[in-house]
Design a protein around this motif. Structure first.
Motif, PDB file in Angstrom:
ATOM      1  N   PHE A 125       1.172  -1.388   0.070  1.00 50.61           N
ATOM      2  CA  PHE A 125      -0.001  -0.005   0.108  1.00 50.61           C
ATOM      3  C   PHE A 125       1.318   0.672   0.033  1.00 50.61           C
ATOM      4  O   PHE A 125       0.412   2.085   0.527  1.00 50.61           O
ATOM      5  N   TYR A 161       0.597   6.822   0.491  1.00 52.84           N
ATOM      6  CA  TYR A 161       0.372   6.107   0.830  1.00 52.84           C
ATOM      7  C   TYR A 161      -1.785   6.133  -0.480  1.00 52.84           C
ATOM      8  O   TYR A 161      -1.999   7.085   0.115  1.00 52.84           O
ATOM      9  N   TYR A 164      -7.773   4.285   1.023  1.00 49.26           N
ATOM     10  CA  TYR A 164      -7.804   2.417   0.941  1.00 49.26           C
ATOM     11  C   TYR A 164      -9.325   2.028   2.661  1.00 49.26           C
ATOM     12  O   TYR A 164      -9.665   3.543   3.220  1.00 49.26           O
ATOM     13  N   TYR A 171     -10.763   5.213   4.927  1.00 51.84           N
ATOM     14  CA  TYR A 171      -9.165   6.536   4.951  1.00 51.84           C
ATOM     15  C   TYR A 171      -8.525   6.628   4.032  1.00 51.84           C
ATOM     16  O   TYR A 171      -8.397   6.516   2.681  1.00 51.84           O
ATOM     17  N   ILE A 245      -0.496   1.487   7.396  1.00 49.29           N
ATOM     18  CA  ILE A 245      -1.406   1.817   6.869  1.00 49.29           C
ATOM     19  C   ILE A 245      -1.947   0.536   7.711  1.00 49.29           C
ATOM     20  O   ILE A 245      -1.226  -0.716   7.952  1.00 49.29           O
TER      21      ILE A 245
END
Length: 262
Positions: A125, A161, A164, A171, A245
């Protein structure tokens, strides 16, 4: 029948995850090629691919190429690695890394180094991880082709990132910048005439948060067939004390393959 097909899907997905873990890491380890670069130009490459068709379509490819040259006391290495997986036409995983590394040999026991690296890892990620660092490497033991070294130095780190979803919570995409201090251990031991063991341990400590550490360990054993062809096995461990993450987990890999040196 549906259950059998589902189990086959899970089986092959698992195989691809294991196959791609070596390249999903965001640390580029070129230690295995270091002592083979003496002068002029050298190329080191690993390639692997597979394609399956039938009730499902699955394909993956892996490539790892290092170009190196030594000019007097300056050692240069450029490394590119890429892996990608498609399942029924959809991208299942993609990892790319590019690193330039320079070593300046000061004397028999000390050398300076600088590196610049950028890459991405869908499995981790990470949309982007860019590093720039410098440091000092020192021989603690060196005899024939056996050695035990340590290296220390700071580096700048940028990570981005993607957006997700985890446990029904969305997020947003995010990024973080920091400075880390690396303390690394390198060793190479000739076990038998054609068998060499190379160990690499990278530890990366956040400068203002000692509990935030990342560790990468790579145990590499090479079986030399001839001057241009070798087989190898690797055991890789990755540990992160802090994951940015939520779904990420620490993992290990066992990898084997064929190495071509030109």
């Amino acid at each position: 029948m549906l259950l059998i097909l589902k189990n086959k899907y899970l089986y092959f997905i698992g195989i691809i995850f294991i196959s791609n873990t070596l390249f999903s890491q965001t640390i580029v380890d070129t230690e295995s090629s270091l002592k083979k670069i003496d002068s002029t130009f050298h190329a080191f490459a690993n390639f692997m691919g597979d394609k399956k068709t039938g009730n499902f379509d699955l394909s993956f490819i892996r490539a790892d190429v290092t170009l190196g040259s030594r000019i007097k006391n300056d050692l240069f290495r450029l490394t590119f690695s890429h892996s990608s997986t498609k399942f029924n036409g959809n991208n299942f995983d993609k990892t790319t890394n590019l690193q330039f590394r320079w070593n300046r040999i000061l004397n028999e026991d000390h050398s300076l180094f600088m590196f610049l690296q950028t890459g991405e890892s869908a499995r981790s990620f990470i949309e982007e991880r860019t590093l720039f660092g410098v440091g000092l490497r020192q021989h603690l033991y060196k005899k024939d082709k056996n050695y035990f070294d340590i290296a220390v130095g700071p580096f700048y780190e940028f990570e981005a990132y993607p957006k997700y979803r985890y446990e029904n919570i969305e997020y947003e995409s995010s990024s973080q910048k920091t400075t880390r201090i690396s303390f690394n251990v390198f060793s190479s031991v000739k076990l038998f005439e054609n068998v060499t063991s190379t160990t690499t341990i990278y530890s990366q400590w956040k400068y203002n948060e000692i509990g935030n550490v990342r560790v990468f360990g790579n145990q590499y054993i090479r079986f030399k067939i001839n001057e241009k062809l070798s087989t190898y096995v690797r055991y890789v461990v990755r540990y992160r004390s802090v994951n940015y993450i939520k779904r990420l987990k620490n993992d290990t890999d066992f990898v084997y393959g064929l190495e071509i040196n030109i």
